[in-house]
Write an enzyme that holds these catalytic residues in place. Structure first.
Site, PDB file in Angstrom:
ATOM      1  N   TYR A  18      12.787   3.678  -5.997  1.00 33.58           N
ATOM      2  CA  TYR A  18      11.526   3.931  -7.569  1.00 33.58           C
ATOM      3  C   TYR A  18      12.007   5.301  -8.249  1.00 33.58           C
ATOM      4  O   TYR A  18      11.049   5.573  -9.118  1.00 33.58           O
ATOM      5  CB  TYR A  18      10.135   4.034  -6.569  1.00 33.58           C
ATOM      6  CG  TYR A  18       9.820   2.762  -5.398  1.00 33.58           C
ATOM      7  CD1 TYR A  18      10.070   1.356  -5.162  1.00 33.58           C
ATOM      8  CD2 TYR A  18       8.765   3.245  -4.634  1.00 33.58           C
ATOM      9  CE1 TYR A  18      10.119   0.137  -4.598  1.00 33.58           C
ATOM     10  CE2 TYR A  18       8.810   1.801  -3.232  1.00 33.58           C
ATOM     11  CZ  TYR A  18       9.237   1.232  -3.818  1.00 33.58           C
ATOM     12  OH  TYR A  18       8.992  -0.042  -2.875  1.00 33.58           O
TER      13      TYR A  18
ATOM     14  N   ALA B 120      12.432  -3.630   6.005  1.00 41.62           N
ATOM     15  CA  ALA B 120      11.884  -4.378   4.479  1.00 41.62           C
ATOM     16  C   ALA B 120      12.260  -5.813   4.262  1.00 41.62           C
ATOM     17  O   ALA B 120      13.160  -6.240   4.052  1.00 41.62           O
ATOM     18  CB  ALA B 120      11.460  -3.394   3.410  1.00 41.62           C
TER      19      ALA B 120
ATOM     20  N   GLN C  26       8.524  -3.911   6.354  1.00 41.27           N
ATOM     21  CA  GLN C  26       7.275  -3.882   5.896  1.00 41.27           C
ATOM     22  C   GLN C  26       7.227  -5.053   4.629  1.00 41.27           C
ATOM     23  O   GLN C  26       8.828  -5.958   3.889  1.00 41.27           O
ATOM     24  CB  GLN C  26       7.563  -3.151   4.868  1.00 41.27           C
ATOM     25  CG  GLN C  26       6.907  -2.318   3.432  1.00 41.27           C
ATOM     26  CD  GLN C  26       6.552  -1.570   2.997  1.00 41.27           C
ATOM     27  OE1 GLN C  26       7.415  -1.186   1.298  1.00 41.27           O
ATOM     28  NE2 GLN C  26       7.032  -0.221   3.480  1.00 41.27           N
TER      29      GLN C  26
ATOM     30  N   PHE D 281      -3.597   5.663  -9.093  1.00 44.06           N
ATOM     31  CA  PHE D 281      -3.302   6.465  -9.775  1.00 44.06           C
ATOM     32  C   PHE D 281      -4.583   7.454 -10.198  1.00 44.06           C
ATOM     33  O   PHE D 281      -4.559   7.800 -10.905  1.00 44.06           O
ATOM     34  CB  PHE D 281      -2.215   6.866 -10.352  1.00 44.06           C
ATOM     35  CG  PHE D 281      -1.019   7.240 -10.075  1.00 44.06           C
ATOM     36  CD1 PHE D 281      -0.571   6.760  -8.614  1.00 44.06           C
ATOM     37  CD2 PHE D 281       0.000   6.313 -10.473  1.00 44.06           C
ATOM     38  CE1 PHE D 281       0.332   6.477  -7.811  1.00 44.06           C
ATOM     39  CE2 PHE D 281       1.358   6.229 -10.325  1.00 44.06           C
ATOM     40  CZ  PHE D 281       2.344   6.367  -8.838  1.00 44.06           C
TER      41      PHE D 281
ATOM     42  N   THR E  86     -16.954 -11.651   8.398  1.00 41.71           N
ATOM     43  CA  THR E  86     -17.816 -12.613   9.625  1.00 41.71           C
ATOM     44  C   THR E  86     -16.730 -13.923   9.601  1.00 41.71           C
ATOM     45  O   THR E  86     -15.826 -13.853   8.619  1.00 41.71           O
ATOM     46  CB  THR E  86     -18.632 -13.340   8.970  1.00 41.71           C
ATOM     47  OG1 THR E  86     -18.589 -14.243   7.043  1.00 41.71           O
ATOM     48  CG2 THR E  86     -19.998 -12.350   8.273  1.00 41.71           C
TER      49      THR E  86
ATOM     50  N   GLU F   9     -16.672 -15.697   6.706  1.00 40.88           N
ATOM     51  CA  GLU F   9     -15.519 -15.031   5.448  1.00 40.88           C
ATOM     52  C   GLU F   9     -13.889 -15.650   5.918  1.00 40.88           C
ATOM     53  O   GLU F   9     -13.360 -16.205   5.029  1.00 40.88           O
ATOM     54  CB  GLU F   9     -16.334 -14.269   5.323  1.00 40.88           C
ATOM     55  CG  GLU F   9     -17.266 -13.868   4.573  1.00 40.88           C
ATOM     56  CD  GLU F   9     -18.310 -12.355   4.763  1.00 40.88           C
ATOM     57  OE1 GLU F   9     -18.405 -12.563   4.200  1.00 40.88           O
ATOM     58  OE2 GLU F   9     -17.409 -11.299   5.507  1.00 40.88           O
TER      59      GLU F   9
ATOM     60  N   ARG G 225     -13.117 -19.001   5.329  1.00 41.11           N
ATOM     61  CA  ARG G 225     -12.482 -19.670   4.127  1.00 41.11           C
ATOM     62  C   ARG G 225     -11.122 -18.758   3.737  1.00 41.11           C
ATOM     63  O   ARG G 225     -10.524 -18.977   3.171  1.00 41.11           O
ATOM     64  CB  ARG G 225     -13.560 -18.960   3.313  1.00 41.11           C
ATOM     65  CG  ARG G 225     -14.672 -19.183   3.708  1.00 41.11           C
ATOM     66  CD  ARG G 225     -15.896 -19.215   2.445  1.00 41.11           C
ATOM     67  NE  ARG G 225     -16.183 -19.272   1.404  1.00 41.11           N
ATOM     68  CZ  ARG G 225     -16.658 -18.528   0.454  1.00 41.11           C
ATOM     69  NH1 ARG G 225     -18.005 -17.888   0.588  1.00 41.11           N
ATOM     70  NH2 ARG G 225     -16.558 -18.865  -0.767  1.00 41.11           N
TER      71      ARG G 225
END
EC number: 1.1.1.285
Length: 314
Positions: A49, A158, A180, A258, A275, A278, A281
Site C-alpha cells: 500500500y 490473508a 484476513q 478518510f 432482527t 433481517e 433476508r
C-alpha cells in the site's frame, strides 16, 4: 460497537484500512491522526500500500500530542508482499516495514497472498514471468521467526482458502492467528468462517462495503436492494447495516474512509441488532466474490485458473 472492542487475541474489532490508489502520504497521515483522536486504535497497512510511513508518522504525532499514552495503545497490522514471500526475504521485509513505521514491532504481520513473485516485482501490471512457486513452508517458518524475534506479536495470513489453511496447519508450529479475507453480505464466507472458527483462527473482513470506487471493487454491496430496504426501515445507512452484519458474525472488520463523518459513522454501529428476519433476508442474497485476484492467475504461473488460486472455494 466501539473501536476498543477487542477479540480474544487483543485485536480491536474495527480497524481503519489504508489501501489507496497511488501514494498520498500527507492526507493519510492527517486522516490516521484524526482517526486516533476519534477513537480508532487498529490500523491496517501493507508494504504494497505504501502507507506504512505516514501511519508511523501519525502514530508518533499522536503520542506526542497525548492522543494516546504510547505506541502500545495502538494495534498495527502490516503485510508481507508477494515479491518478499521467500524464506530468506521475510525477516528483512518486516525489518524494512518497521523502519517505515518507525516502530520496534507490529502487532500483526500477515502473508498478503499465497503467492510468490520474483524479488523486486512490486507494481502491477504483472507478467507471467513474474510469478514463481509459493513455498508455503519456507515462508511460514520465516514468519514464525519474525514472531520469535519479537518483530511481530502475532502472525497470520490473508486470502487463504480452507484448503491452504489446512496445509499450513499441518506443519505450522505457531498457527496463524488471523485470516484476513473479503467478507460482506454479497460474499459471506460461511464455509471459511466455520473452518476458521473450528481451528481457532480469527476471520478479519476486508471490503465489508464492497470496496466501491477501487479498481477491483463493486457497487454490488452498497446497491443491494435488501440492504437498502433494511437500512431505510431501521433509520440506518447501508454501511451501518453491512458493518453490523459483519460484526454479528464474530469477525473483525477493516473499513476505509478518510471522511471524518463517515469515520465516526463506521464506529457507531452499537446499541442495535439485526432482527432474525433481517438476518434471514441477508442470508438469501445471491453470493459472488468481488476481489477475484485475477492478476495472480497466469497460464504460465503456479495458479493457472481462479479455481486453483481459491481451491474451488468461489
Amino acid at each position: 460497537m466501539g473501536a476498543g472492542d477487542r477479540t480474544v487475541a487483543g485485536m480491536p474489532r474495527i480497524g481503519m484500512g489504508t489501501a489507496v490508489q497511488g501514494p498520498k502520504p500527507d492526507p493519510i497521515r492527517r486522516a490516521v491522526l484524526r482517526a486516533i483522536e476519534i477513537g480508532y486504535r487498529h490500523f491496517d497497512t501493507a508494504a504494497h500500500y505504501e502507507t506504512e510511513a505516514p501511519i508511523g508518522e501519525a502514530a508518533a504525532e499522536a503520542v506526542r500530542s497525548g492522543a494516546v499514552a504510547s505506541r502500545d495503545d495502538l494495534f498495527i497490522t502490516s503485510k508481507l508482499w508477494c515479491s518478499d514471500a521467500h524464506g530468506d526475504r521475510v525477516v528483512p521485509a518486516l525489518r524494512h516495514t518497521l523502519r517505515n513505521l518507525q516502530m520496534e514491532y507490529v502487532d500483526l504481520y500477515l502473508v498478503h497472498w499465497p503467492v510468490s513473485m520474483k524479488p523486486g516485482r512490486f507494481k502491477a501490471p504483472f507478467t507471467a514471468e513474474d510469478f514463481v512457486p509459493f513455498d508455503m513452508r519456507a515462508v511460514w517458518e520465516a514468519m514464525e521467526e519474525c514472531h520469535r524475534l519479537g518483530l511481530a506479536k502475532a502472525i497470520g495470513v490473508a486470502n487463504f482458502s480452507c484448503k491452504k489453511l489446512d496445509t499450513l496447519l499441518s506443519f505450522a508450529t505457531i498457527p496463524p492467528t488471523v485470516n484476513q479475507v473479503e467478507v460482506n453480505p454479497v460474499w459471506q464466507q460461511r464455509k471459511l468462517r466455520e473452518f476458521c472458527r473450528g481451528k481457532g483462527i480469527q476471520l478479519c473482513a476486508y471490503s465489508p462495503l464492497g470496496a466501491k470506487g477501487t479498481h477491483w471493487g463493486s457497487d454490488a454491496v452498497m446497491d443491494a436492494g435488501v440492504l437498502q430496504d433494511i437500512a431505510a426501515s431501521r433509520g440506518k445507512s447501508v454501511a451501518q447495516v453491512c458493518l453490523r452484519w459483519v460484526y454479528e458474525q464474530g469477525d473483525c472488520l477493516i473499513v476505509k474512509s478518510f471522511d471524518e463523518a463517515r469515520m465516526r459513522e463506521n464506529l457507531d454501529v452499537d446499541g442495535w441488532e439485526l432482527t432474525e428476519e433481517e438476518r434471514r433476508r441477508i442470508a438469501e442474497i445471491p453470493q459472488r466474490k468481488i476481489n477475484l485476484g485475477k492478476r495472480y492467475v497466469s497460464d504460465h504461473g503456479p495458479y493457472k485458473s481462479l479455481e486453483e488460486l481459491w481451491d474451488g472455494e468461489i
